[in-house]
Design an enzyme around this catalytic site. Sequence first.
Site, short mmCIF file in Angstrom:
data_model
loop_
_atom_site.label_atom_id
_atom_site.label_comp_id
_atom_site.label_asym_id
_atom_site.label_seq_id
_atom_site.Cartn_x
_atom_site.Cartn_y
_atom_site.Cartn_z
N GLU A 130 0.83 -1.22 0.00
CA GLU A 130 0.00 0.00 0.00
C GLU A 130 0.86 1.27 0.00
O GLU A 130 0.53 2.28 -0.64
CB GLU A 130 -0.91 -0.01 1.23
CG GLU A 130 -1.89 1.13 1.31
CD GLU A 130 -2.91 1.14 0.17
OE1 GLU A 130 -3.79 0.28 0.16
OE2 GLU A 130 -2.81 2.02 -0.71
N VAL A 133 2.58 3.35 -3.38
CA VAL A 133 1.94 4.35 -4.26
C VAL A 133 1.18 5.36 -3.41
O VAL A 133 0.32 4.99 -2.61
CB VAL A 133 0.97 3.69 -5.26
CG1 VAL A 133 0.35 4.75 -6.17
CG2 VAL A 133 1.68 2.63 -6.09
N ILE A 137 -2.07 7.52 1.33
CA ILE A 137 -3.42 7.39 0.76
C ILE A 137 -3.75 5.93 0.47
O ILE A 137 -3.00 5.25 -0.23
CB ILE A 137 -3.53 8.16 -0.58
CG1 ILE A 137 -3.11 9.61 -0.40
CG2 ILE A 137 -4.93 8.07 -1.15
CD1 ILE A 137 -3.00 10.38 -1.70
N GLU A 191 13.42 11.11 -3.42
CA GLU A 191 14.14 9.85 -3.43
C GLU A 191 15.62 10.11 -3.17
O GLU A 191 16.10 11.25 -3.31
CB GLU A 191 13.98 9.16 -4.78
CG GLU A 191 12.56 8.75 -5.10
CD GLU A 191 11.97 7.79 -4.08
OE1 GLU A 191 12.52 6.70 -3.86
OE2 GLU A 191 10.93 8.13 -3.48
N LYS A 206 4.89 4.19 -10.20
CA LYS A 206 3.60 4.13 -9.51
C LYS A 206 2.46 3.95 -10.51
O LYS A 206 1.50 3.22 -10.25
CB LYS A 206 3.40 5.40 -8.68
CG LYS A 206 4.39 5.48 -7.50
CD LYS A 206 4.42 6.88 -6.91
CE LYS A 206 5.32 6.95 -5.70
NZ LYS A 206 5.61 8.33 -5.28
P1 NAP Z 1 15.98 6.38 3.52
O1 NAP Z 1 15.63 7.47 4.45
O2 NAP Z 1 17.09 6.57 2.57
O3 NAP Z 1 16.28 5.08 4.42
C1 NAP Z 1 16.78 3.89 3.88
C2 NAP Z 1 17.18 2.98 5.02
O4 NAP Z 1 17.56 1.73 4.48
C3 NAP Z 1 18.38 3.51 5.83
O5 NAP Z 1 18.19 3.23 7.20
C4 NAP Z 1 19.55 2.69 5.28
O6 NAP Z 1 20.56 2.44 6.24
C5 NAP Z 1 18.86 1.39 4.94
N1 NAP Z 1 19.55 0.68 3.88
C6 NAP Z 1 19.77 1.11 2.62
N2 NAP Z 1 20.49 0.19 1.94
C7 NAP Z 1 20.71 -0.81 2.81
C8 NAP Z 1 21.43 -2.04 2.72
N3 NAP Z 1 22.05 -2.39 1.59
N4 NAP Z 1 21.47 -2.85 3.81
C9 NAP Z 1 20.86 -2.47 4.96
N5 NAP Z 1 20.18 -1.33 5.09
C10 NAP Z 1 20.13 -0.51 4.03
O7 NAP Z 1 14.71 5.94 2.65
P2 NAP Z 1 13.17 6.24 2.96
O8 NAP Z 1 12.82 7.63 2.52
O9 NAP Z 1 12.84 5.83 4.33
O10 NAP Z 1 12.46 5.30 1.88
C11 NAP Z 1 12.42 3.91 2.09
C12 NAP Z 1 11.50 3.28 1.03
O11 NAP Z 1 10.20 3.83 1.16
C13 NAP Z 1 11.92 3.53 -0.42
O12 NAP Z 1 11.58 2.42 -1.19
C14 NAP Z 1 11.06 4.72 -0.82
O13 NAP Z 1 10.84 4.78 -2.21
C15 NAP Z 1 9.78 4.37 -0.09
N6 NAP Z 1 8.91 5.50 0.18
C16 NAP Z 1 9.42 6.60 0.79
C17 NAP Z 1 8.58 7.67 1.07
C18 NAP Z 1 9.10 8.92 1.70
O14 NAP Z 1 8.34 9.88 1.82
N7 NAP Z 1 10.34 8.96 2.17
C19 NAP Z 1 7.22 7.59 0.73
C20 NAP Z 1 6.73 6.42 0.12
C21 NAP Z 1 7.60 5.38 -0.15
P3 NAP Z 1 21.46 3.64 6.86
O15 NAP Z 1 20.50 4.39 7.73
O16 NAP Z 1 22.52 2.96 7.62
O17 NAP Z 1 21.94 4.41 5.68
N1 HSE Z 2 9.83 10.54 -3.62
C1 HSE Z 2 8.49 10.10 -3.52
C2 HSE Z 2 7.57 11.29 -3.77
C3 HSE Z 2 8.23 9.53 -2.16
O1 HSE Z 2 8.05 12.43 -3.77
O2 HSE Z 2 6.39 11.09 -4.00
C4 HSE Z 2 6.88 8.87 -2.06
O3 HSE Z 2 6.81 7.74 -2.87
#
Ligand code: NAP
Ligand code: HSE
Length: 442
Positions: A130, A133, A137, A191, A206
């Site tokens: 969920e 995307v 929401i 990202e 998405k």
């Molecule tokens: P982030 O802040 O960059 O966090 C990534 C985490 O994963 C960090 O704790 C990192 O470790 C860990 N990690 C990365 N590579 C790794 C590896 N090889 N082995 C072990 N741990 C590893 O990313 P995020 O924003 O939370 O996003 C996470 C996911 O959610 C992504 O797929 C993103 O597209 C999705 N997403 C994000 C959002 C958003 O608003 N941020 C919204 C929807 C979806 P370290 O802390 O040690 O670097």
């Molecule tokens: N980088 C993404 C955005 C995070 O701006 O929508 C949520 O998937």
Amino acid sequence: MIEYRTLRVALLGGGTVGAHVARRLIDHADELAARVGAHVELIGVAVRDLKAKRSPEIPAALLTTDAASLILGADIVIEVMGGIEPARTYITQALQSGADVVTANKALLAHHGTELFALAEQVGAQLYYEAAVAGAIPIIRPLRDSLAGDNVLRIMGIVNGTTNFILDRMETDGSSFDEALAVATDLGYAEADPTADVDGFDAAQKAAILASLAFHTTVDLDAVYREGIREVSGEVIALASKAGYAVKLLAIAERIDDPVGGSNGVSVRVYPALIPRTHPLAAVRGANNAVFVEAEGAGSLMFYGAGAGGPQTASAVLGDLVSAARRHVIGGPGLAESTHANLAMLPVSVVSTRYHVTLEVADEPGVLASIANVFAQHSVSVEMVEQGIFGPGPSASTKGHTATLVIGTHQARESDLAATVADLAELKAVTSVTSVIRIEGA
Ligand code: NAP
Ligand code: HSE
């Protein structure tokens, strides 16, 4: 006192999203147990670097760099590390070991969803997504479950928070593209590589996921037409605003049945477009997302809310976690993805929409007629012509000067419009084709 069993949860990733998932799992453990009918225990958080500065939400004792061992001891694995590898390998290992998986990773699903869903089905596990995307929401469940008895005709959405934030800032406070992107990055919306946001890759991923669900068809990422927002200047945004439009990066997936043109199938595309201020999507500000769904029976539905951000995305992840945990408590096989319709994917050239074409032209007699002739030759019907309204400066009227012309079209086929623009660029009277932007929702 109810005796609950314990479900062990491994969290892969402790960044923007992971930290909030961990916090909610820990702070709301009793409430979650009551909702699920089992204790949900966070057994560890896999990160890349134990020494990295990180949010205090995650107790240091739970951190590990040994994701593989963590997975082996888990009933449910939450993947919020992002990227393709090692996330793909870890999710594969988790499914093979019998765990259900919750992921927010749209990039991975868009590239390898088919293989991962097939594996989940084969081992009787479930892959939940969920959060992949539109952040907080609920849109995956409505498409997969609530609308399962209806026929979706069209989806038009703002599914990337970063680009919506950038376009909104450029319009409302005149920020530059770079300034607005820097703020979106600081706020945790972008990202790791923001190219994924600004060039439309994230929205395309998405769109592929939504289209697969909506049309019961595996949608390959390569079949999604994509344009980003780099070419959208502050000037275009300001002038669009004056003309009663907002500029939005739209993800569109629609069923096209055109017996005359011979196009039957699904078109999936991402591009910046003008949308009238009166359309609900024009009111989506900041990093919010919205998905407008048109279905045969249900009519128009709009799903709106936070599209990015740690706590917001964690909310969607937790919803999936509760579903996965309940499935463990109740038992039974996972639900396979429905791809039976297997519709053809159509190229953007067969799409029909409206356009604003902005030209810099010689301000001389006969120029307008020669331009109108090019549109007519390609069967593109002109709806309006304005001089100097949408363009950069006041219209020049002296012979030898140039003027800005904005031409709005009626619905036209993309291939006809492209041929028109190519011929316009060759006209001696046309100094430059300044911009071509589609109009949606009008
Ligand atoms: P982030 O802040 O960059 O966090 C990534 C985490 O994963 C960090 O704790 C990192 O470790 C860990 N990690 C990365 N590579 C790794 C590896 N090889 N082995 C072990 N741990 C590893 O990313 P995020 O924003 O939370 O996003 C996470 C996911 O959610 C992504 O797929 C993103 O597209 C999705 N997403 C994000 C959002 C958003 O608003 N941020 C919204 C929807 C979806 P370290 O802390 O040690 O670097
Ligand atoms: N980088 C993404 C955005 C995070 O701006 O929508 C949520 O998937």
